[in-house]
Enzyme design. Structure first.
Site, PDB file in Angstrom:
ATOM      1  N   LYS B 180       0.881  -1.165   0.000  1.00 32.38           N
ATOM      2  CA  LYS B 180       0.000   0.000   0.000  1.00 32.38           C
ATOM      3  C   LYS B 180       0.920   1.217   0.000  1.00 32.38           C
ATOM      4  O   LYS B 180       1.585   1.506   0.998  1.00 32.38           O
ATOM      5  CB  LYS B 180      -0.883  -0.052   1.245  1.00 32.38           C
ATOM      6  CG  LYS B 180      -1.593   1.239   1.613  1.00 32.38           C
ATOM      7  CD  LYS B 180      -2.737   1.578   0.686  1.00 32.38           C
ATOM      8  CE  LYS B 180      -3.441   2.839   1.167  1.00 32.38           C
ATOM      9  NZ  LYS B 180      -2.561   4.038   1.182  1.00 32.38           N
ATOM     10  N   GLY B 237       5.408   3.773  10.940  1.00 32.30           N
ATOM     11  CA  GLY B 237       4.596   4.985  10.974  1.00 32.30           C
ATOM     12  C   GLY B 237       4.193   5.342  12.384  1.00 32.30           C
ATOM     13  O   GLY B 237       4.913   5.038  13.339  1.00 32.30           O
ATOM     14  N   SER B 238       3.038   5.965  12.494  1.00 34.91           N
ATOM     15  CA  SER B 238       2.614   6.495  13.789  1.00 34.91           C
ATOM     16  C   SER B 238       2.138   5.387  14.717  1.00 34.91           C
ATOM     17  O   SER B 238       1.787   4.287  14.287  1.00 34.91           O
ATOM     18  CB  SER B 238       1.475   7.490  13.589  1.00 34.91           C
ATOM     19  OG  SER B 238       0.307   6.792  13.194  1.00 34.91           O
ATOM     20  N   ARG B 239       2.107   5.698  15.994  1.00 35.23           N
ATOM     21  CA  ARG B 239       1.598   4.767  16.989  1.00 35.23           C
ATOM     22  C   ARG B 239       0.123   4.462  16.736  1.00 35.23           C
ATOM     23  O   ARG B 239      -0.291   3.303  16.789  1.00 35.23           O
ATOM     24  CB  ARG B 239       1.778   5.397  18.365  1.00 35.23           C
ATOM     25  CG  ARG B 239       1.399   4.512  19.510  1.00 35.23           C
ATOM     26  CD  ARG B 239       2.064   5.052  20.737  1.00 35.23           C
ATOM     27  NE  ARG B 239       1.657   4.418  21.967  1.00 35.23           N
ATOM     28  CZ  ARG B 239       2.208   4.711  23.143  1.00 35.23           C
ATOM     29  NH1 ARG B 239       3.165   5.624  23.219  1.00 35.23           N
ATOM     30  NH2 ARG B 239       1.821   4.103  24.232  1.00 35.23           N
ATOM     31  N   GLY B 241      -1.504   4.538  13.932  1.00 37.65           N
ATOM     32  CA  GLY B 241      -1.619   3.685  12.750  1.00 37.65           C
ATOM     33  C   GLY B 241      -1.221   2.246  13.052  1.00 37.65           C
ATOM     34  O   GLY B 241      -1.911   1.301  12.672  1.00 37.65           O
ATOM     35  N   GLY B 242      -0.114   2.099  13.750  1.00 43.18           N
ATOM     36  CA  GLY B 242       0.362   0.757  14.097  1.00 43.18           C
ATOM     37  C   GLY B 242      -0.627   0.014  14.985  1.00 43.18           C
ATOM     38  O   GLY B 242      -0.921  -1.167  14.759  1.00 43.18           O
ATOM     39  N   GLU B 261       6.674  -0.575  13.309  1.00 42.99           N
ATOM     40  CA  GLU B 261       7.704   0.230  13.959  1.00 42.99           C
ATOM     41  C   GLU B 261       7.053   1.581  14.172  1.00 42.99           C
ATOM     42  O   GLU B 261       6.706   2.258  13.209  1.00 42.99           O
ATOM     43  CB  GLU B 261       8.936   0.269  13.049  1.00 42.99           C
ATOM     44  CG  GLU B 261      10.184   0.721  13.743  1.00 42.99           C
ATOM     45  CD  GLU B 261      10.416   2.176  13.478  1.00 42.99           C
ATOM     46  OE1 GLU B 261       9.809   2.985  14.199  1.00 42.99           O
ATOM     47  OE2 GLU B 261      11.188   2.488  12.567  1.00 42.99           O
ATOM     48  N   CYS B 298      12.794   8.017  13.105  1.00 39.26           N
ATOM     49  CA  CYS B 298      12.299   7.195  14.222  1.00 39.26           C
ATOM     50  C   CYS B 298      13.287   7.229  15.380  1.00 39.26           C
ATOM     51  O   CYS B 298      12.925   6.963  16.524  1.00 39.26           O
ATOM     52  CB  CYS B 298      12.134   5.749  13.801  1.00 39.26           C
ATOM     53  SG  CYS B 298      11.598   5.515  12.123  1.00 39.26           S
ATOM     54  N   GLU B 389       6.248  11.123  22.075  1.00 41.65           N
ATOM     55  CA  GLU B 389       7.005  11.538  20.908  1.00 41.65           C
ATOM     56  C   GLU B 389       6.346  12.731  20.218  1.00 41.65           C
ATOM     57  O   GLU B 389       5.138  12.748  19.999  1.00 41.65           O
ATOM     58  CB  GLU B 389       7.096  10.371  19.901  1.00 41.65           C
ATOM     59  CG  GLU B 389       7.923  10.728  18.665  1.00 41.65           C
ATOM     60  CD  GLU B 389       7.955   9.618  17.621  1.00 41.65           C
ATOM     61  OE1 GLU B 389       7.043   8.785  17.603  1.00 41.65           O
ATOM     62  OE2 GLU B 389       8.900   9.603  16.814  1.00 41.65           O
TER      63      GLU B 389
END
Lengths: 521, 521
Positions: B180, B237-239, B241-242, B261, B298, B389
């Site tokens: 994607k 990506g972002s927290r 999103g993860g 990650e 990151c 973060e």
């Protein structure tokens, strides 16, 4: 027998007690076992966390000796096999063998620790003159993940319980263990727990390396998995139990891995030429594997796939005749027995399922009466109930129209621990065509044997795609089980004085290493 | 530029289109990119599944050549760096370097495939005469888990996007990839996707080995993760999103692993003697690491821990002076820029947080204005917001009362990708005492460097405890990343004629093996 549970070096009791049942008589055994509280769970986890840093940094030799001492202490425990017999209904020979396997796997992990590859030391030497940028000195090793929760399994009161495969691999990795003993065998659990405690004392280790929680309530297990100090979970048992633990672990503020070995029907594929040449022998051997230990194995052959025709009929006839003579055996608990009967009854009532044979009926308590069914490939494909595990000596023969239908049946099955090929040389091409499907579905593929009997060795994989396990990347039997409880850490340009021994420049532990991509030692 | 997305060998378009924004100008770039539908996702997954068995069984050499061909094709792609510059706002030098890294990691995985240890072949030879039971012949190897979903990351439009680390490691393992593309750089994604497709064609592989889905909607990613043919997910990506992907993956009928990650503040520990000896140099170097690439890494150093006193004050003063001169840089997207400003604003308004300096203000669009804060250890411990973060060039200096408080601050932080020690020889004992805490918290521990800049090598670990990643047992950078997409399979007594080449008796591929517990080759 002592009815206390073990929190570090303390033996604890509470007023709330329970007793083990003898499944052969449905009578309670004599000892009162104290039920732990969630407060005790927290205390055990706190101790495990306190023990973690020292335990994980033991020299591999010291931890190896500890594992061997646990094995010695188990062997020196009087009355262990007798108590396990009373609590599980399993015969002496089986439990003596299981004790041997339990101690053998502890000693195999000790050997693994000494070999040193488990720590996976990888060194990329500094390249200070590299252009455009220098490369730092990078050193990787694997360290223990943290305290581990182990749930004792009912069907292996020694080999998959308090000092079983999960505990052995977690301790080998350097993880303290908080074990939730299975409520079906609390006496066996205490005896083994005391053996571990004795070994901790003899080896001078931190008391928090091991604790044993006891009690029949699920709340204890829930508290254990939710404790923030627990970093991984080992479990062997039902699908429902495993899924519940996975859900709890994922819902934590810090999700953790659950290694749950759950359910499988372990398809056995009868290839045409093998079936033609030795269908009768196969039929007998099949029933032998199916009924061993009242069928209470994760690798029990619950589904047989073959091509419809006279050869399969002959196999089925032989199997039915053999099964009809199978003597009833005591099952592990009345709950397991009741579930078995319910599963058999459900299968009996399914449309397009024929009951080929039932084993001899039992006269005592909790006797599992073997059961053999048959159905068509078409019916099996249409009805997912027929592929559900019935824990015990029940199995279904699926008569497929042709090899294409057999492949389709296999393709549509859920993940499995094992898939077995019964094949002759003339079946080679057919077997080769099925192999990729089998690889996608199972952790172990075997030919011309039976899936029961799982070797504890380097190459074993006792695992497989969901729902056979919660994590197909691992195994719960064999040396690779240690990997479940390790994670990699990289040290960049750390002064040698503070580098852990395993990754120091002079390699003082003499570990095998991969240096700049090449294996050394 | 072609605005189609790639489903196997087909270039597809739809009437629904979107455009990339140039973050430096907030103007839409010229090409219309077709938005994929969930039907296209299903088609791509179907093709990936169809490609899986042949792709995973390629000889390692063939797959190695394929990876190298992908690298060659990327290098031969005209206009790639220019397009990535326009879509990301990153400068040419950075993107040229990133292209080199992207191709370098593809070639490193090719080397790894040829070395053969990734397949982890383990053989336990049969022991037919063993008592009381013979041992079967057992052969283990690791096979690809199945088709993998990869989500392109915005902050590395080449090295962590369409042909980035996740794709390279999945393809190396033998997993077809459905990617994607990140909606911030669709043109870059198509160019790289075409390079992969060209390599597939040149190498004569199944078209389903790679597909590229494009579009700004989360529904596409959801459909991808929920597709039953997908067996693992790679994400950077972002927290938020993860976590969303983890939830989707766990809710599937067959849960699958997500390698996400996510977020980290990468604590830097200033030990007292190092701070005293070279606080000024450290202050300048810190700001250099913090502001590089507008802080969009990151491994950006978001938190600095030191002991309160004149040395720390001097460090902070130097850092503040350097930061005040930091020129604003274009951030990757207006959304990231807005989130950055929001995060800085939030920190600015927190009690007990002092704004030490802000960087120069930008005049163009989406310029990230660097920010430096300070607080006390006590305040940091009391307010979890301070440890969150802020993606960009913002960082906070935590002035701890003493080493005990510093340790406590570190102990109570969440999991991290990196922890950095700034230390001199006289700090050795103090650093040694902190190391076990650091090992529990991070995947990489480094001394006297800065966490930005992640080497692609054998020993690298770019991972760490939750929420740095969803799975601390792995890495997303370096050769060990391949392990995320492999699972072990054991072959028991299979005839040599149907054994996969990697585990055949004669070892025709010449792979390194562990035989009866000892390493060979």
């Amino acid at each position: 027998m002592d009815g206390s549970f073990l929190i570090g070096s303390k033996s604890e009791t509470t007023d709330n007690t329970f007793r083990a049942m003898n499944p052969a008589t449905d009578e309670a055994l004599d000892t009162d076992f104290a039920v732990s509280t969630t407060g005790h769970v927290a205390e055990a986890c706190k101790l495990a966390d306190a023990a973690f840093d020292s335990f994980r940094e033991l020299d591999p030799e010291t931890r190896a000796v500890f594992l061997e001492t646990v094995a010695d202490e188990i062997e020196a425990t009087d009355g262990l096999v007798e108590r396990a017999m009373a609590e599980s209904g399993l015969p002496e020979g089986r439990l003596t063998g299981e004790r041997g396997r339990t101690c053998g796997q502890l000693r195999l992990f000790a050997k693994l620790l000494r070999q040193g590859r488990w720590e996976n030391v990888v060194v990329d030497n500094a390249m200070p003159d590299r252009q455009p940028l220098p490369r730092a000195d990078l050193r990787q090793r694997r360290i223990a993940v943290g305290p581990v929760a182990v749930f004792g399994a009912s069907n292996f009161p020694l080999a998959f319980s308090v000092a079983g495969g999960d505990t052995a691999s977690a301790l080998a990795a350097g993880c303290p263990v908080v074990c939730k003993g299975h409520p079906a065998h609390p006496g066996t659990s205490v005896l083994v727990g005391q053996a571990i405690r004795n070994a901790i004392k003899k080896c001078g280790l931190h008391e928090g390396v091991f604790s044993l929680i006891q009690g029949p309530s699920n709340d204890l297990g829930k508290a254990l998995v939710e404790d923030p100090r627990i970093k991984a979970v080992g479990f062997t048992g039902s699908r429902g139990g495993g899924l519940a633990l996975m859900k709890l672990a994922q819902a934590r503020p810090e999700p953790i891995p659950v290694y749950a070995e759950m359910s499988a029907v372990n398809p056995v594929l009868l290839f045409p030429e093998a079936l033609k040449a030795r269908g009768t022998d196969l039929g007998k051997a099949y029933v032998g594997s199916l009924t061993m230990g009242a069928g209470q194995f994760c690798t029990n052959p619950g589904v047989v796939l073959g091509i419809d025709g006279p050869d399969l009929d002959a196999f089925a006839k032989t199997a039915a005749d053999a099964l009809a003579e199978a003597q009833p055996q005591v099952m592990l608990t009345s709950g397991i027995h009741a579930n078995y009967d319910k599963g058999v009854e459900k299968l009996t009532g399914e449309a397009d399922v024929e009951t080929l044979a039932r084993g001899a009926e039992g006269t005592g308590c909790n006797r599992g009466q073997a059961a053999l069914f048959a159905t068509s490939g078409k019916a099996f494909l249409a009805n997912p109930n027929l592929a559900e595990e019935v824990f015990g000596a029940a199995s279904i023969i699926v008569k497929c129209a042709d090899m294409d239908e057999l492949k389709r049946v296999l393709s549509e099955m859920e993940g499995q621990l094992t898939i077995t090929f019964q094949m002759d040389d003339a079946d080679m091409d057919a077997a080769k065509a099925v192999l990729p499907i089998a690889e996608r579905k199972a952790g172990r593929i075997l030919a011309n044997g039976w899936p029961t009997g799982v070797e504890v060795s380097y190459a074993m994989v006792h695992g497989g795609p969901f729902p056979a396990t919660s994590d197909p990347r691992t195994t719960s039997v064999g040396t690779a089980a240690i990997e479940r409880y390790l994670r990699p850490v990289c040290y960049q340009d750390l002064p040698d004085a503070i580098l852990p021994k395993a990754v120091k420049h002079g390699n003082p532990l003499g570990l095998p290493r991969t240096v700049d991509g090449e294996v050394e030692g």
